[in-house]
Design a protein around this motif. Structure first.
Motif, PDB file in Angstrom:
ATOM      1  N   ASP A   1      41.577  37.869  44.606  1.00 42.01           N
ATOM      2  CA  ASP A   1      41.833  36.757  45.426  1.00 42.01           C
ATOM      3  C   ASP A   1      43.317  36.583  45.714  1.00 42.01           C
TER       4      ASP A   1
ATOM      5  N   ASN B   1      36.738  46.743  44.482  1.00 45.68           N
ATOM      6  CA  ASN B   1      37.018  45.542  43.847  1.00 45.68           C
ATOM      7  C   ASN B   1      38.084  44.632  44.826  1.00 45.68           C
TER       8      ASN B   1
ATOM      9  N   TYR C   1      42.226  31.980  35.567  1.00 45.67           N
ATOM     10  CA  TYR C   1      41.806  32.945  36.384  1.00 45.67           C
ATOM     11  C   TYR C   1      41.225  34.051  35.695  1.00 45.67           C
ATOM     12  N   GLN C   2      40.527  35.085  36.270  1.00 48.24           N
ATOM     13  CA  GLN C   2      40.190  36.445  35.883  1.00 48.24           C
ATOM     14  C   GLN C   2      41.037  37.406  36.416  1.00 48.24           C
TER      15      GLN C   2
ATOM     16  N   MET D   1      32.912  30.226  39.044  1.00 48.44           N
ATOM     17  CA  MET D   1      33.372  31.457  38.866  1.00 48.44           C
ATOM     18  C   MET D   1      34.979  31.679  39.049  1.00 48.44           C
ATOM     19  N   LYS D   2      35.546  32.200  38.142  1.00 51.92           N
ATOM     20  CA  LYS D   2      37.160  32.195  38.145  1.00 51.92           C
ATOM     21  C   LYS D   2      37.675  33.090  39.417  1.00 51.92           C
ATOM     22  N   LYS D   3      38.484  32.739  40.011  1.00 46.41           N
ATOM     23  CA  LYS D   3      39.304  33.554  41.041  1.00 46.41           C
ATOM     24  C   LYS D   3      40.024  34.684  40.457  1.00 46.41           C
ATOM     25  N   LYS D   4      39.963  35.854  41.073  1.00 47.99           N
ATOM     26  CA  LYS D   4      40.440  37.122  40.185  1.00 47.99           C
ATOM     27  C   LYS D   4      41.909  37.383  40.828  1.00 47.99           C
TER      28      LYS D   4
END
Length: 136
Positions: free
Chosen positions: A48, A45, A26-27, A1-4
């Motif tokens: 990162d 929410n 990244y997201q 999963m991509k880091k946010k």
């Protein structure tokens, strides 16, 4: 999963640029102002990393950065500032608020991407990198 990453800037062009350059790895969630960013964060929410302009249209200069830095919920989230203010003011305020890195406008988005990768967003390097390499 991509880091946010939460990217906050009143310039639509800069938000688009950040989304385009960072979106491959990244997201990226963007917000045009401080209130929109805080609303998104209030919905549980937690990004990162936060990339934020120090000057936002709905807040005083540095107000969002100060709120994030003093918050029990958000102060552990690393922040990178993108600022059109003077380099000396930006550096002083970043030190005051514990901002890990800053860029003054205009900035090279590839340098920003390299900094994020070097910091290993969401990993263990960030804690040891706090103010270890402030960019300009």
């Amino acid at each position: 999963m991509k880091k946010k990453i939460l990217a906050i800037d009143d310039s639509k062009a800069i938000r688009f640029l950040l989304q385009t350059v960072l979106g491959k790895d990244y997201q990226v969630v963007t917000a045009p102002d401080g209130c929109s960013a805080m609303y998104w964060l209030s919905k549980r929410n937690l990004p990162d990393l936060i990339i934020a302009d120090a000057q936002l249209p709905d807040m005083n200069d540095w107000e969002l950065i100060e709120q994030l830095a003093s918050s029990g919920l958000y102060r552990e989230i690393p922040i990178i500032v993108i600022s059109s203010l003077s380099k000396s003011e930006t550096q002083t305020k970043c030190l005051e608020f514990g901002v890990i890195e800053y860029f003054t406008k205009p900035f090279n988005p590839i340098d920003l991407l390299d900094s994020i990768k070097r910091l290993n967003v969401g990993g263990t390097k960030i804690a040891s990198a706090i103010l270890g390499g402030v960019a300009n």
